[in-house]
Design an enzyme around this catalytic site. Structure first.
Site, PDB file in Angstrom:
ATOM      1  N   LYS A  54       0.842  -1.202   0.000  1.00  0.00           N
ATOM      2  CA  LYS A  54       0.000   0.000   0.000  1.00  0.00           C
ATOM      3  C   LYS A  54       0.878   1.253   0.000  1.00  0.00           C
ATOM      4  O   LYS A  54       0.652   2.174  -0.782  1.00  0.00           O
ATOM      5  CB  LYS A  54      -0.922   0.003   1.232  1.00  0.00           C
ATOM      6  CG  LYS A  54      -2.104  -0.934   1.066  1.00  0.00           C
ATOM      7  CD  LYS A  54      -2.869  -1.173   2.357  1.00  0.00           C
ATOM      8  CE  LYS A  54      -3.902  -2.265   2.156  1.00  0.00           C
ATOM      9  NZ  LYS A  54      -4.529  -2.743   3.389  1.00  0.00           N
ATOM     10  N   GLN A  98      -4.820  -1.386   9.663  1.00  0.00           N
ATOM     11  CA  GLN A  98      -4.758  -2.717   9.055  1.00  0.00           C
ATOM     12  C   GLN A  98      -5.418  -3.762   9.960  1.00  0.00           C
ATOM     13  O   GLN A  98      -5.084  -3.868  11.132  1.00  0.00           O
ATOM     14  CB  GLN A  98      -3.288  -3.087   8.776  1.00  0.00           C
ATOM     15  CG  GLN A  98      -3.096  -4.412   8.049  1.00  0.00           C
ATOM     16  CD  GLN A  98      -3.678  -4.407   6.636  1.00  0.00           C
ATOM     17  OE1 GLN A  98      -3.498  -3.466   5.875  1.00  0.00           O
ATOM     18  NE2 GLN A  98      -4.400  -5.465   6.294  1.00  0.00           N
ATOM     19  N   ASP A 121     -11.100   3.092   3.988  1.00  0.00           N
ATOM     20  CA  ASP A 121     -11.528   1.690   3.874  1.00  0.00           C
ATOM     21  C   ASP A 121     -13.044   1.599   3.695  1.00  0.00           C
ATOM     22  O   ASP A 121     -13.557   0.554   3.293  1.00  0.00           O
ATOM     23  CB  ASP A 121     -11.137   0.928   5.158  1.00  0.00           C
ATOM     24  CG  ASP A 121      -9.931   0.018   4.952  1.00  0.00           C
ATOM     25  OD1 ASP A 121      -9.624  -0.295   3.783  1.00  0.00           O
ATOM     26  OD2 ASP A 121      -9.315  -0.387   5.957  1.00  0.00           O
TER      27      ASP A 121
END
Ligand code: NAP
Length: 294
Positions: A54, A98, A121
């Site tokens: 990422k 995460q 997200d």
């Protein structure tokens, strides 16, 4: 008949180039460099590798990565304090914590602590609510990627019978909602669904996110249907090494479907690039600029 293969790698590369162009315009015209903060707790090898890819992707498109690698024993209070700091930092436009987090940390509380306008997200309850009620929202990356892949095959899916197999908060539920927003007639299947093959046989559009290796067989699929396989399953290969397969038996399905995503190389490459799209969107939103064109 052999299905058209939906090349996620190539489609993701085009989208990445478009994001890079928009990001450089944003920097040149408005002096804004979109920043993405990625928070990782502990040393889980898979999570570390996701986080590294990422950060690499963020840098490649001219955005700014802010990596926070915290020790495994970090307390929930300290993690929440970091999120609060990132919420307040104007250089940070997107925040991603995460998953999975250790069980001693309440992941729901952590997600809810992220500023919804920085929730790249798309897991914050407010963004889920906005998606459900048809308001502009930051939507989860994998479902966004799936819709973009579908749109390379169909200009419109209005009126299509779409079957979403899987109802997780990360993939199945938001993807079903996005398909509904595109005016498909959506059925959601799960472990309690009776006669899954019969549902599959009716679907013009079949999206599968169940995490069961090659569970969906070729003879369940309606001839000519478009198949989006989100599954990533590691199985033993013929050479003794492991290999990755999807939730759909690709070798069978490719002879029946009209179009199909391969695994790997289908949905997977779209997820990270959609995270970049969301970071760009978040930066525009926070600067009260119109949403980017990508
Ligand atoms: P998950 O949270 O485990 O959810 C799986 C869903 O599938 C559940 O709703 C479950 O039903 C349903 N299901 C399981 N077995 C089923 C069966 N035999 N028949 C019908 N429904 C069944 O999984 P997830 O996070 O959504 O991920 C699904 C797959 O996508 C995994 O392989 C994951 O690795 C992959 N994935 C890929 C990407 C990507 O970037 N390509 C991103 C995210 C996930 P119940 O609700 O009834 O339990």
């Amino acid at each position: 008949m052999s299905a058209r293969i939906i090349d996620g790698k190539a489609i993701a590369a085009d989208l990445r180039a478009a994001v890079k162009g928009e990001a450089s315009e944003l920097a040149a015209i408005h002096g804004i460099v979109p920043g993405l903060a990625v928070v990782l707790l502990g040393d889980n090898a898979a999570s570390k590798s996701y986080v590294n890819s990422k950060s690499r992707a963020v840098t490649e498109v001219g955005m700014r990565p802010f990596d926070h690698h915290l020790p495994a024993e970090t307390s929930e209070a300290d993690l929440l304090a970091l999120v609060r700091k990132l919420n307040a930092d104007p250089a940070v436009h997107g925040i991603l914590v995460q998953m999975p987090l250790p069980p001693r940390i309440d992941a729901k509380r952590v997600i809810a602590s992220i500023d919804p306008d920085k929730d790249v997200d798309g897991f914050h309850p407010l963004n889920i609510g906005r998606l459900m009620t048809g308001q502009p929202a930051l939507v989860p990356c994998t479902p966004m990627g799936c819709v973009r892949l579908i749109k390379t095959v169909h200009e419109s899916i209005a009126g299509y019978d779409a079957l979403m197999i899987g109802r997780s908060h990360i993939v199945g539920s938001p993807l079903a909602q996005l398909l509904l927003k595109e005016n498909a007639t959506v059925t959601i299947a799960h472990t309690r669904t009776r006669d899954l093959p019969a549902h599959c046989c009716r679907a013009d559009l079949l999206c599968v996110a169940i995490g069961r290796a090659e569970h969906i067989r070729g003879d369940w699929i309606k001839p000519g249907a478009t198949v989006i396989d989100v599954g990533i399953n590691r199985v033993p290969g013929a050479d003794g090494k492991s290999k990755i397969v999807g939730d759909v038996a690709f070798a069978e399905a490719v002879n029946v479907a009209g179009a199909i995503t391969p695994v790997p190389g289908g949905v997977g490459p779209m997820t990270i690039v959609c995270l970049l799209v969301n970071t760009l969107r978040a930066a525009c939103l926070q600067a009260q600029l119109p949403p980017p064109e990508v």
